[in-house]
Structures are given as C-alpha cells and as structure tokens.
Write a protein that holds these residues in place. Structure first.
Motif, mmCIF file in Angstrom:
data_model
loop_
_atom_site.group_PDB
_atom_site.id
_atom_site.type_symbol
_atom_site.label_atom_id
_atom_site.label_comp_id
_atom_site.label_asym_id
_atom_site.label_seq_id
_atom_site.Cartn_x
_atom_site.Cartn_y
_atom_site.Cartn_z
ATOM 1 N N ALA A 88 18.943 -18.054 46.142
ATOM 2 C CA ALA A 88 18.278 -19.245 45.568
ATOM 3 C C ALA A 88 16.758 -19.194 45.802
ATOM 4 C CB ALA A 88 19.047 -20.242 46.151
ATOM 5 N N ALA A 89 16.300 -18.918 46.985
ATOM 6 C CA ALA A 89 14.989 -18.956 46.988
ATOM 7 C C ALA A 89 14.158 -17.958 46.516
ATOM 8 C CB ALA A 89 14.603 -19.072 48.683
ATOM 9 N N MET A 90 14.751 -16.751 46.369
ATOM 10 C CA MET A 90 14.128 -15.786 45.682
ATOM 11 C C MET A 90 13.959 -16.033 44.318
ATOM 12 S SD MET A 90 13.434 -12.903 48.024
ATOM 13 C CE MET A 90 13.597 -11.323 47.237
ATOM 14 N N VAL A 91 15.174 -16.464 43.738
ATOM 15 C CA VAL A 91 15.274 -16.882 42.194
ATOM 16 C C VAL A 91 14.152 -17.781 42.015
ATOM 17 C CG1 VAL A 91 16.580 -17.671 40.456
ATOM 18 C CG2 VAL A 91 17.401 -15.937 41.890
ATOM 19 N N LYS A 92 14.175 -18.872 42.773
ATOM 20 C CA LYS A 92 13.077 -19.996 42.797
ATOM 21 C C LYS A 92 11.610 -19.300 42.604
ATOM 22 C CE LYS A 92 11.496 -24.466 44.365
ATOM 23 N NZ LYS A 92 11.709 -25.370 45.306
ATOM 24 N N GLU A 93 11.104 -18.448 43.778
ATOM 25 C CA GLU A 93 9.989 -17.876 43.917
ATOM 26 C C GLU A 93 9.561 -17.037 42.847
ATOM 27 O OE1 GLU A 93 9.073 -17.356 47.965
ATOM 28 O OE2 GLU A 93 9.951 -19.345 48.508
ATOM 29 N N ASP A 94 10.625 -16.431 41.957
ATOM 30 C CA ASP A 94 10.498 -15.430 41.016
ATOM 31 C C ASP A 94 10.143 -14.190 41.856
ATOM 32 O OD1 ASP A 94 10.619 -16.789 38.587
ATOM 33 O OD2 ASP A 94 8.713 -17.725 38.992
ATOM 34 N N ARG A 95 10.738 -13.853 42.838
ATOM 35 C CA ARG A 95 10.729 -12.636 43.737
ATOM 36 C C ARG A 95 11.736 -11.549 43.269
ATOM 37 N NH1 ARG A 95 6.850 -12.988 47.994
ATOM 38 N NH2 ARG A 95 6.119 -15.056 48.092
ATOM 39 N N PHE A 96 11.379 -10.494 42.509
ATOM 40 C CA PHE A 96 12.185 -9.611 42.191
ATOM 41 C C PHE A 96 13.797 -10.182 41.921
ATOM 42 C CE2 PHE A 96 9.787 -8.358 45.921
ATOM 43 C CZ PHE A 96 8.986 -7.422 45.240
ATOM 44 N N VAL A 97 13.698 -10.870 40.901
ATOM 45 C CA VAL A 97 14.767 -11.788 40.655
ATOM 46 C C VAL A 97 16.027 -10.747 40.177
ATOM 47 C CG1 VAL A 97 15.829 -13.410 38.791
ATOM 48 C CG2 VAL A 97 13.473 -13.824 39.789
ATOM 49 N N LEU A 98 15.737 -9.767 39.238
ATOM 50 C CA LEU A 98 16.710 -9.065 38.606
ATOM 51 C C LEU A 98 16.920 -7.993 39.656
ATOM 52 C CD1 LEU A 98 18.568 -8.090 36.371
ATOM 53 C CD2 LEU A 98 16.694 -6.469 35.700
ATOM 54 N N GLY A 99 16.178 -7.376 40.486
ATOM 55 C CA GLY A 99 16.425 -6.722 41.665
ATOM 56 C C GLY A 99 17.464 -7.364 42.666
ATOM 57 N N THR A 100 16.977 -8.751 43.112
ATOM 58 C CA THR A 100 17.939 -9.222 44.082
ATOM 59 C C THR A 100 19.352 -9.682 43.425
ATOM 60 O OG1 THR A 100 16.009 -10.442 44.601
ATOM 61 C CG2 THR A 100 17.962 -11.558 45.211
#
Length: 257
Positions: A232-244
């Motif tokens: 959730a935090a990765m997606v919120k921060e736009d950090r490697f969304v698809l890769g995550t």
C-alpha cells in the motif's frame, strides 16, 4: 467532478471483486475463525492458543467478533479496503492494492493488517499503538513517528493494558514458536543485507514504503498478508508500482507457504 465520475465505479468494482473472492475462494478464513475471533470474543482473557498480539487488538476487534463468523470477516475485508482507499487516495491505486497478493492472502486467512495501514495513515504518529499490534511488517516505519505525542499515546495504551490485562508480554515471546511454521514466507536471514540498504534509504528519503519493506527483510516470520502495508505504501508513493505488484504475486506463488 470528472475525478468523482471515475472514482465511484472503480471503488465499487474493487469492492465487488473483493466480495467475489470472499465468496468464491475455497478458504476457511482460518486466522479469523480459529484465533482472532475467539480471542476478541474473550477479550478480557484473549491469550488462547496461537495468539501473540498486544491485547488491545482484541478489544478493537470485539465489535466485529460479535457478528456471526462469515458476516464478521466479510465486514473486516470491506473495512480493510476502505482504509486502503483512504490511505492511497486514488481509486486506481486502491484497485491495485485490492487485487494484490497480500490482499488476497488477507482475505483467504481473515487477517487484520488493514489496521496497520490505518496506523500509517493516522498523522502525527498517533497511530503507533495500531502499528504495534502486528509489527513485523511495519516496525521500522515507527522510526518516522517517534515524537512526544506518539510516545505519550503509546505509554497511555501500554499502561492501561497493564491495568486491564496484567503481565501480557510473556505471551508475545511465545510467538517465537511460529518461526518454523510452513506459513512463514520470510527469507530471513538472507534478506537482511537488502533490509539494511532499504532501511538507510528509507530514513534518508523519509519513505514508509522502503521502511515497511525493510521491516519484512528483518522479520524472522511473516505471512503474505503482512506485506499489505508495504505494498500500500509502495503504491501510494509511486515506487515501482507495476514491478511491486508483479513481484508480490510472483513471491506469493513461488515461495512455499
């Protein structure tokens, strides 16, 4: 107005998918049915077999536990998704988290990691008591929330818990027995070097996402549902969304559990 036109259908579709998963997946919601719900119903003396959380978690869950088992876990899942929506503040991001491997894992076992996402979302570090209810996936994110107010709230919670439940922390120590469980998806200690790098980057960049992933790297035990705050935090921060998103599903499918 345009954003609202797209937001409502996406949120509704996401909820429908979650509820379909709830209905169609051949699961028994074992954590909710066998451990969490009985402990929450008996919240004054919650430490039954397989329960290793701070006691205020079960007081929080008590209203849900009063419902019949399946409606109770269904409402838990819906509330989890609502919390995710409020945290990521984007219908598309909420949809991605909603169909991620940690969310599906949460649904299949009936876990409470949505409360940890709520703990991340509450400003000023005042969600610290929630983060402590199941810390293996978020404990390093606590570092960003240490201030006099968060410490005061936590001291109040812990003091009140001692008055109500007495010496409850020995029950948490007994949780070490689950490290060898077949449900454990941790790569500890091999993940520790990655955790060190992510910890340093997370502190430098003030990133909950990196700190949550680092927490998982240092945790000797976690189930896939415990990765929900991290994704959730990765997606919120736009950090490697698809890769995550892809990596969590690959991890979920490939790592024995």
């Amino acid at each position: 107005m345009t954003r609202a036109i797209y937001t409502v259908p996406i949120v509704i579709i996401s909820l429908v998918i979650l509820l379909l998963l709830f209905v169609l997946l051949p699961v028994t919601y074992v954590d909710w049915m066998r451990y969490l719900r009985p402990a929450a119903l008996n919240w004054r003396q919650p430490y039954l077999r397989g329960v290793y959380n701070p006691p205020w978690l079960f007081y929080i869950l008590h209203p849900l536990a009063l419902l019949p088992p399946r409606p109770g876990v269904a409402l838990l899942i819906v509330l989890t998704f609502v919390i995710v929506c409020l945290y990521v503040r984007s219908p598309w991001k909420a949809f991605l988290v909603g169909v991620s491997a940690p969310m599906v894992a949460l649904i299949t076992v009936g876990q409470v990691d949505g409360l940890l996402v709520l703990g991340l979302a509450i400003p000023g570090g005042l969600g610290l008591p929630l983060l402590l209810t199941k810390p293996q996936g978020v404990f390093l994110a606590v570092l960003r929330r240490l201030n006099r107010w968060s410490l005061l709230v936590t001291v109040v919670f812990v003091t009140a818990s001692l008055l109500v439940w007495g010496r409850w922390w020995p029950h948490l120590v007994q949780g070490q027995s689950v490290v060898g469980s077949r449900h454990n998806v941790s790569l500890f200690p091999y993940s520790v070097p990655v955790g060190v790098v992510l910890l340093l980057l997370g502190i430098r960049q003030r990133s909950d996402a990196l700190l949550c992933v680092a927490s998982l790297c240092f945790a000797p035990y976690f189930q896939m549902a415990s990765a929900l705050p991290a994704i959730a935090a990765m997606v919120k921060e736009d950090r490697f969304v698809l890769g995550t998103f892809v990596a969590t599903w690959a991890y979920f499918l490939l790592v024995p559990h």
